[in-house]
Structure formats: C-alpha cells, structure tokens
Design a protein around this motif. Structure first.
Motif, mmCIF file in Angstrom:
data_model
loop_
_atom_site.group_PDB
_atom_site.id
_atom_site.type_symbol
_atom_site.label_atom_id
_atom_site.label_comp_id
_atom_site.label_asym_id
_atom_site.label_seq_id
_atom_site.Cartn_x
_atom_site.Cartn_y
_atom_site.Cartn_z
ATOM 1 N N LEU A 375 14.519 35.168 56.429
ATOM 2 C CA LEU A 375 13.586 36.258 56.614
ATOM 3 C C LEU A 375 14.140 37.499 56.131
ATOM 4 C CD1 LEU A 375 11.600 35.900 59.193
ATOM 5 C CD2 LEU A 375 10.708 34.568 57.184
ATOM 6 N N ASP A 377 14.232 42.416 56.039
ATOM 7 C CA ASP A 377 13.628 43.404 56.591
ATOM 8 C C ASP A 377 11.801 43.728 56.626
ATOM 9 O OD1 ASP A 377 15.862 43.569 57.844
ATOM 10 O OD2 ASP A 377 16.868 45.321 56.922
ATOM 11 N N HIS A 389 10.422 43.988 64.925
ATOM 12 C CA HIS A 389 10.909 42.716 64.051
ATOM 13 C C HIS A 389 12.083 42.104 65.564
ATOM 14 C CE1 HIS A 389 11.281 44.958 60.328
ATOM 15 N NE2 HIS A 389 12.158 44.067 60.103
ATOM 16 N N THR A 406 18.552 34.529 59.255
ATOM 17 C CA THR A 406 18.089 36.497 59.108
ATOM 18 C C THR A 406 18.639 37.301 57.835
ATOM 19 O OG1 THR A 406 18.822 37.330 61.332
ATOM 20 C CG2 THR A 406 16.672 36.416 60.473
ATOM 21 N N MET A 411 16.410 43.071 60.618
ATOM 22 C CA MET A 411 16.888 41.894 61.427
ATOM 23 C C MET A 411 17.680 41.312 62.396
ATOM 24 S SD MET A 411 13.759 39.654 60.797
ATOM 25 C CE MET A 411 12.713 40.290 59.929
ATOM 26 N N HIS A 415 17.348 38.115 64.583
ATOM 27 C CA HIS A 415 18.695 37.736 65.033
ATOM 28 C C HIS A 415 19.108 37.642 66.698
ATOM 29 C CE1 HIS A 415 22.211 35.169 64.529
ATOM 30 N NE2 HIS A 415 22.451 35.464 65.232
ATOM 31 N N HIS A 426 22.722 35.041 59.922
ATOM 32 C CA HIS A 426 23.025 36.768 60.289
ATOM 33 C C HIS A 426 23.523 37.300 59.397
ATOM 34 C CE1 HIS A 426 20.838 40.360 59.596
ATOM 35 N NE2 HIS A 426 22.011 41.044 59.712
ATOM 36 N N GLY A 451 9.746 38.882 52.980
ATOM 37 C CA GLY A 451 10.833 40.265 53.573
ATOM 38 C C GLY A 451 9.492 40.835 52.733
ATOM 39 N N SER A 455 13.926 44.363 50.080
ATOM 40 C CA SER A 455 14.809 43.276 50.943
ATOM 41 C C SER A 455 15.292 42.168 49.263
ATOM 42 C CB SER A 455 14.419 43.018 52.193
ATOM 43 O OG SER A 455 13.772 43.425 52.923
#
Length: 487
Positions: A375, A377, A389, A406, A411, A415, A426, A451, A455
């Motif tokens: 994923l 943002d 989020h 993420t 994001m 996380h 992340h 996303g 992003s």
C-alpha cells in the motif's frame, strides 16, 4: 445528421475552421484527435497543446511523420510537413471544437462523476451501450479541463451514445465541464471525503459533485446513490435545477435496487430490480461496490430506452482493467501454484481501500500462500490523513491479510498501527519498496497493490510483472474456490 455519418471522418477543415475561428493552410480531413505524438494514429488531427512542462508545438513535424492529417497550432512552424489549422489559442480552440462536436451530435450523452468509481462505471456503461449502438467514451481517466474537451472533440458525429467522465479536485471545476458535455443523463457514483484537503467540509464535496447539474436542462435525469448520506442533499440540488432524479442502491426505497448479491472470488451473481423490471446477471468483477455501480449502468440503459437484455449480456463479459482490479498469475518457480497479482495501483481513498480489502478477503491463497497488501499513501485527505491511514489496520485484519508492506509518509502511521505479526517492511517511496517486495513472495501468495496515483504504486506492479519465470496469461485469475465452485 452530419455529412460524415457512415464514414470514419470526424472533422473536415471547413467545419473545424468554423468551430475554432481558425484558418487552414490547405484542405484536410481527420479521422481522430491526438495531443500526444507517442500515441498518435494515422489520419489524426494533432492539437499542439502548450502545457506546464511541454509545448506540443515542438512535436508538430513528428506528428506529420507519424501520419497526422493536420495540426492545430497557434505558432505555425517553418517547413510544416502537412496542413495546419492556425488558431489564436490551441487549448481554447480544442474546447470550441469539443462544444461544436457536442452540439452537432444526436447522441444520448451521459456524464459521470463521483468521489470513487467513476472510471469503472464509465467502462461498464461503455461496454453495455456498445451492444446497442455506436458508443464514444472517455479514454482512461480523461476527466479534467483538457481531457473532457479532448474527448468531446474526438466524438464521431454519427455516435449513438457519448459517455464522459468528469472529475475535480476543487469546487467550480465540474460546472464548465458539464456545460461543455451538456449531459442528457448524469450519474453520481458516490460522495466521500476524497480531496477533502481542498474543501472546508464533506458537504463541499457533495456540492462540487452537484455541479454536474449545471450543464443539464429540464429534460435531464440524474442517477443518485440512495445509500449515500448525501443523497437527500443531492436530490434537493437536482430538483432545484429541474433535473429529474432516479435513485439506485440497496435502500428499500431505491428506484433501482440491489435485491441480492452473492459474492465470490472472481465475480458476483446479482439480482436487481430496475424500475419494475427484475434483472438477474453475473459480473466477472468481484465486490458489492461494483454491483452497486452496475445498477447505475442499468439505470442509464433504462432511461435511454435501450435494450436491457442486450446490455446485461454485454455487462457479463467485462473484465477488470489495469490499475483497477486486473488480476494476473505470476509463475515464480511453481507453475501449478502461481502468485496472484491484483493491480489496484491507479488510485486510492479510504472507502476504495476498504472495498478492495473485502475483495482480497474473498480470494483464497494457493498452497502455503498468504494474503499480502502493498500500500502507498492516500493523498489529499487533509489534517485527517494520518488517522485515515491508521484506521485501515482493522479492516486489513478483518480481511485476513497476513502481511502489509507500506510506503510513504502517511502510510507509516498504518505501519505503526499494525500488530507486529502483520507488519511487513516500510519504505519512503514505492521505488524503494519495489526493490524488496519481490524477494518476499512465495508461490501461492495473493498480492494486492494499491495507492493514490501520486504514490506511483504502478512501479511496484511493473516490478512484480517482470519477475523471472513469470507466465502471464493475460486473463483474470480463476483459482479453485472461485465463482464456479463457491456459487
């Protein structure tokens, strides 16, 4: 009816001159419109748009080399390789050409807007109406101040139906688009806090979507989502402008109602009530949210007087598209147990994320596989962005997602909100995430990538597609336990 009906020509020089107040250097005729030499086709009119980063006038000769029939310019190049239509301003001239195309057309024109689901609904409607007559529709997400007039200008005068997607990031952006399109029928898919950072409140978003009524007359009809909390607000706005309202959704009072929706991994079986007519059909795109959007499509067919049986039969063939749910099978070492890649990379919002997780929950991993979400943002959520989020943690757990990878500043809050056993890695950017994710996958995994467009989660998708040993059939994944076995 235009003299071009029955031919491929959409513009001749004399008509384009009249529409734009321009002057052609010699007679020409065009079978299409282009603003990009990378995708131009033989016979297109190339419009040299001057953008923030590039000026189309630099590519006029390239356009002729690739087969352009003519070029619309405000700065005539020396030694042009073909006919020119010289105008004062190419952007305004494209708008004028679009409005001329609209007003010469006898097509039934449908305008679509909404916080989410615009492009998917447009694609479904295009498939349904193409079974009933010549249909012209926006390409991709060409839904802004240049995409809408470009799409209008490219509409063949003999089209039976025209479908135009209209998007916005701020108030007062849809009004000029709707006045260009002048829809006979409008669809508002939903109202949600998307682009909320540009508005004082969610009501401002509802009011911005209601701007689609500004281009409609008293013969127009709008399809509104009865389940949405802004339904009454939108209905009042439509009635104030004299636009007729037809509602769709799961609500008992909806004019077009979802009676039943049996969901499975690769589609849904749907029972609908469409203004007194029972309609049963199957969609190959899973998700209740897709089924509800399909109701608006059926409503547009009904209102336009189309053949419902033919439209439904066409709807049953539609597949998910790239960036919006397309599935592919990736062979990473065990051909009998591939990775399922779900490409949701084009855009994202809180409501769209939750809908995507519900679809992911329907798909059983293969032997030893896991459900993995990758994923990026969700952008333009304003001060509530971090909380929106972090709030995705619970729906991810409910969906049975095993690992979440993420990227992006926002994001990071998700996380940190995830339990340790669900946390993947992340990274700051999608490019950095793309460097590590391929090494994590094992045969049988089901991987969803999603996303906001900004992003750039498409970088992750392309990296996964390029994995060594991939065998991409180009068809949706249909694992055991899908519709054929579950319904």
């Amino acid at each position: 009816m235009s003299q071009h009906t029955g031919s491929q020509t959409i513009w001749i020089s004399a008509e384009a001159e009249a529409a734009t107040q321009g002057k052609s250097t010699q007679p020409w005729q065009a079978t299409g419109i282009s603003i990009d030499t990378r995708t131009i086709k033989q016979g297109d009119l190339f419009i040299a748009i001057k953008g923030d980063k590039m000026d189309g006038h630099q590519f006029v000769n390239e356009a002729f080399q690739k087969g352009a029939a003519a070029a619309m310019v405000s700065q005539p190049p020396s030694n042009a390789g073909g006919p020119l239509l010289v105008v004062g301003d190419t952007m305004k001239a494209m708008q004028d050409l679009g409005m001329a195309a609209r007003f010469r057309s006898h097509a039934t024109v449908i305008g679509i807007t909404g916080s989410v689901g615009k492009t998917g609904t447009k694609e479904m409607l295009a498939v349904a109406l193409s079974a009933l007559g010549q249909t012209h529709a926006s390409k991709g997400s060409f839904n802004n101040h240049w995409g809408v007039p470009y799409t209008l200008a490219a509409m063949h005068p003999g089209s039976d139906y025209g479908i135009f997607e209209m998007g916005m990031n701020h108030a007062h952006e849809i009004t000029p688009l709707s006045k260009m399109v002048h829809p006979d029928i409008a669809i508002i898919t939903t109202v949600a806090p998307v682009h909320i950072e540009n508005f004082a409140s969610e009501q401002g978003i509802a009011d911005a979507k209601a701007e689609i009524f500004d281009g409609m007359d008293h013969n127009g009809t709008v399809l509104l989502p009865h389940d949405n909390k802004w339904f009454a607000h939108l209905k009042a706005a439509a009635m104030t402008r004299g636009v007729k309202v037809v509602s769709f959704g799961q609500h008992a009072d909806a004019d077009i109602r979802l009676v039943d929706c049996l969901e499975a991994a690769n589609g849904s079986r749907i029972k609908a009530w469409v203004q007194g007519e029972n309609v049963d059909f199957t969609l190959l795109i899973p998700g209740r949210h897709i089924a509800i959007n399909a109701l608006s499509v059926l409503g547009a067919v009904k209102i336009s007087g189309g053949d419902m049986k033919k439209a439904v039969a066409a709807l049953e063939t539609i597949q998910p598209i790239a960036g919006r749910g397309k599935r592919e099978l990736l062979d990473i070492g065990d051909p009998s147990n591939p990775v399922t890649l779900i490409d949701e990379s084009y855009n994202a919002s809180p409501v769209a994320m939750r809908a995507a997780f519900k679809v992911l929950a329907l798909i059983d991993p293969g032997r030893g596989g896991r459900r993995i979400a990758i994923l990026g943002d969700m952008l333009e959520l304003g001060p509530n962005g971090p909380r929106e989020h972090a709030d995705l943690a619970l729906p991810l757990q409910t969906a049975g997602v095993n690992l979440v990878y993420t990227c992006g500043t926002l994001m990071k809050t998700l996380h940190d909100a995830l339990p340790a056993n669900q946390q993947g890695e992340h990274r700051a950017t999608s490019k950095e995430l793309a460097e590590i994710v391929p090494d994590v996958l094992t045969p049988g995994d089901v991987v969803m990538v999603k996303g906001s467009h900004g992003s750039r989660m498409d970088i992750v998708v392309e990296t996964l597609r390029a994995l060594p040993g991939q065998k991409n059939s180009g068809k949706p994944a249909n694992k055991k336990g899908g519709m054929d076995h579950a319904i």
